[in-house]
Design a protein around this motif. Structure first.
Motif, short mmCIF file in Angstrom:
data_model
loop_
_atom_site.label_atom_id
_atom_site.label_comp_id
_atom_site.label_asym_id
_atom_site.label_seq_id
_atom_site.Cartn_x
_atom_site.Cartn_y
_atom_site.Cartn_z
N ILE A 1 -44.61 -6.17 -8.38
CA ILE A 1 -45.59 -5.11 -8.61
C ILE A 1 -46.00 -5.08 -10.08
N PHE A 2 -47.30 -4.83 -10.31
CA PHE A 2 -47.78 -4.62 -11.68
C PHE A 2 -48.70 -3.40 -11.71
N GLU A 3 -48.81 -2.80 -12.88
CA GLU A 3 -49.62 -1.59 -13.03
C GLU A 3 -50.79 -1.79 -13.98
N SER A 4 -50.74 -2.82 -14.80
CA SER A 4 -51.81 -3.06 -15.76
C SER A 4 -52.08 -4.56 -15.83
N VAL A 5 -53.17 -4.93 -16.49
CA VAL A 5 -53.50 -6.34 -16.66
C VAL A 5 -52.39 -7.08 -17.41
N ASP A 6 -51.87 -6.45 -18.46
CA ASP A 6 -50.80 -7.10 -19.23
C ASP A 6 -49.55 -7.27 -18.37
N GLU A 7 -49.21 -6.25 -17.57
CA GLU A 7 -48.05 -6.36 -16.68
C GLU A 7 -48.26 -7.48 -15.67
N ALA A 8 -49.48 -7.62 -15.19
CA ALA A 8 -49.77 -8.68 -14.23
C ALA A 8 -49.51 -10.04 -14.84
N GLY A 9 -49.96 -10.24 -16.09
CA GLY A 9 -49.72 -11.50 -16.78
C GLY A 9 -48.24 -11.79 -16.91
N ARG A 10 -47.47 -10.75 -17.27
CA ARG A 10 -46.02 -10.94 -17.42
C ARG A 10 -45.38 -11.24 -16.05
N ALA A 11 -45.87 -10.56 -15.00
CA ALA A 11 -45.30 -10.79 -13.67
C ALA A 11 -45.56 -12.22 -13.19
N ILE A 12 -46.76 -12.72 -13.47
CA ILE A 12 -47.09 -14.10 -13.09
C ILE A 12 -46.21 -15.09 -13.84
N ARG A 13 -46.06 -14.88 -15.13
CA ARG A 13 -45.24 -15.80 -15.93
C ARG A 13 -43.78 -15.76 -15.50
N GLN A 14 -43.29 -14.57 -15.10
CA GLN A 14 -41.90 -14.50 -14.63
C GLN A 14 -41.72 -15.30 -13.34
N VAL A 15 -42.69 -15.20 -12.44
CA VAL A 15 -42.62 -15.97 -11.20
C VAL A 15 -42.60 -17.47 -11.50
N LEU A 16 -43.42 -17.89 -12.46
CA LEU A 16 -43.55 -19.31 -12.77
C LEU A 16 -42.34 -19.85 -13.53
N ASN A 17 -41.72 -19.01 -14.36
CA ASN A 17 -40.68 -19.50 -15.27
C ASN A 17 -39.26 -19.14 -14.86
N ASP A 18 -39.10 -18.18 -13.96
CA ASP A 18 -37.77 -17.72 -13.56
C ASP A 18 -37.54 -18.16 -12.11
N ASP A 19 -36.81 -19.26 -11.93
CA ASP A 19 -36.61 -19.83 -10.59
C ASP A 19 -35.91 -18.85 -9.65
N ALA A 20 -34.92 -18.11 -10.18
CA ALA A 20 -34.18 -17.17 -9.32
C ALA A 20 -35.10 -16.05 -8.83
N HIS A 21 -35.93 -15.55 -9.73
CA HIS A 21 -36.87 -14.49 -9.35
C HIS A 21 -37.86 -14.99 -8.30
N ARG A 22 -38.35 -16.19 -8.51
CA ARG A 22 -39.30 -16.78 -7.57
C ARG A 22 -38.66 -16.95 -6.19
N GLU A 23 -37.45 -17.47 -6.14
CA GLU A 23 -36.77 -17.67 -4.87
C GLU A 23 -36.46 -16.35 -4.18
N ASN A 24 -36.16 -15.31 -4.96
CA ASN A 24 -35.91 -13.99 -4.37
C ASN A 24 -37.16 -13.46 -3.68
N LEU A 25 -38.32 -13.64 -4.30
CA LEU A 25 -39.56 -13.20 -3.69
C LEU A 25 -39.85 -13.98 -2.42
#
Length: 353
Positions: free
Chosen positions: A298-322
């Protein structure tokens, strides 16, 4: 049901998952006509629906089908209401969205709110049972319309229709290199789906490629306005063929749903079917899914969306959990189960008619 309407595609999938003992007579509402010819066409369609020999009438409802100010609703629902009651035919109405006064802007909010209550009252009065595809949709409708008998039935995940394409070939379909990271928003173009927000996210994440996968022939001007404001890392597909639609999912690394409003999302279900990690705006429907299943992010702002996308791309554990959370959602909401639930609804309506 020609692929130009998400609700038509949903209905086609539902019909495919009903049992062999269910016979369907599909009546398609012609929404292309205008003026008096549209009124006559809607009334004729309502008459055909109301005089059916079928045991149950099932209407797939979306307010936009009924034109500006929903005027064509009054050439349709009253006729179905009267004929269905005279002929003792139960009516199910699936609400694909729900409107109430919260959707209105000044002036004359009291008058607009009164009109919505009357319109929703007509829908509810016509229905022997209302079908909501999410709790959020039911809650929104009930704020401006009474609900006596209803069912919450999931939208359904079309697992059988998944047609994966090799990633490199899929990305090449849209002009990307195999090593490009592709962030996608899918679906028919509507302002409520937050495409302006998607473009702002792309502006913040210029290191990645962004794909607007989908179009809508009736929204050509809207598409042109988006293209005029888009940064260079955004690609627009326009209306997709069936092959391109499926290729777009295979080409995507992260899906983004930056909606400003949503009752339920067939696109989210497609992302689930393809195992795509998804980030979505903070809306009650997505928050409920996040709380119950653990996805989407979930994101609430444009900046949060950018951070959420980068976390999905860079954090393998987070990506696999989703992805794992989406798989649980898929298992619990597969279309075969949805078809069974609709059959049970039809049997109950026949018994009680």
């Amino acid at each position: 049901m020609d692929g130009s309407c998400g609700i038509g595609s949903y209905t086609e999938a539902l019909l495919a998952h009903l049992g062999e003992d269910v016979d369907e007579d599909v009546v398609v509402l012609d929404t292309a006509k205008r003026g008096l010819s549209a009124t006559i066409s809607y009334a004729r369609t309502a008459f055909r629906v109301g005089t059916t020999d079928s045991d149950v009438i099932h209407i797939q409802h979306e307010y936009g089908f009924f034109g500006k100010k929903w005027l064509l609703m009054w050439a349709f629902y009253p006729i179905v209401f009267v004929l269905a009651r005279l002929r003792r035919r139960p009516v199910a109405v699936t609400l694909h969205e729900a409107w109430n006064v919260d959707r209105m802007d000044p002036p004359l909010l009291w008058l607009k709110g009164a009109y919505i209550r009357v319109a929703n009252g007509m829908i509810a009065s016509t229905a022997s049972s209302l079908v909501f595809l999410s709790e959020n949709c039911r809650s929104k409708f009930q704020r401006s319309g009474s609900v006596d008998d209803y069912r919450l039935l999931p939208h359904g995940v079309e697992e059988d229709e998944v047609r994966p394409t090799p990633e490199a070939a899929a990305k090449a379909t849209f002009g990307f290199d195999a090593d490009d990271t592709v962030i996608t928003e899918f679906g028919y173009l509507r302002p409520s789906k937050g495409y302006e927000t998607f473009l702002k996210i792309a502006e913040r994440c210029r290191e990645h490629e962004f794909l607007v996968a989908g179009g809508n022939p009736s929204e050509d001007e809207y598409l042109e306005s988006l293209e005029a404001d888009a940064p260079e890392n955004v690609t627009f597909t326009g209306h997709l063929s069936d092959r391109e639609f499926h290729a777009a999912f295979s080409a995507t690394d992260v899906a983004v749903l930056p909606y400003s409003e949503v009752a339920q999302s067939g696109i989210f279900n497609w992302c689930v079917a393809y195992g795509l990690p998804t980030v979505a705006s903070r809306l009650p429907r997505f928050e409920r899914l996040r709380s119950e299943y653990g996805c989407p992010a979930i994101f609430e702002s444009v900046d949060e969306a950018g951070r959420a996308i980068r976390q999905v791309l860079n954090d393998d554990a987070h990506r696999e959990n989703l992805i794992s959370a989406a798989e649980r959602f898929r298992r619990e909401n597969e279309f075969e189960k949805v078809g069974d639930q609709h059959e049970a609804l039809y049997r109950r309506l026949v018994r009680s008619s």
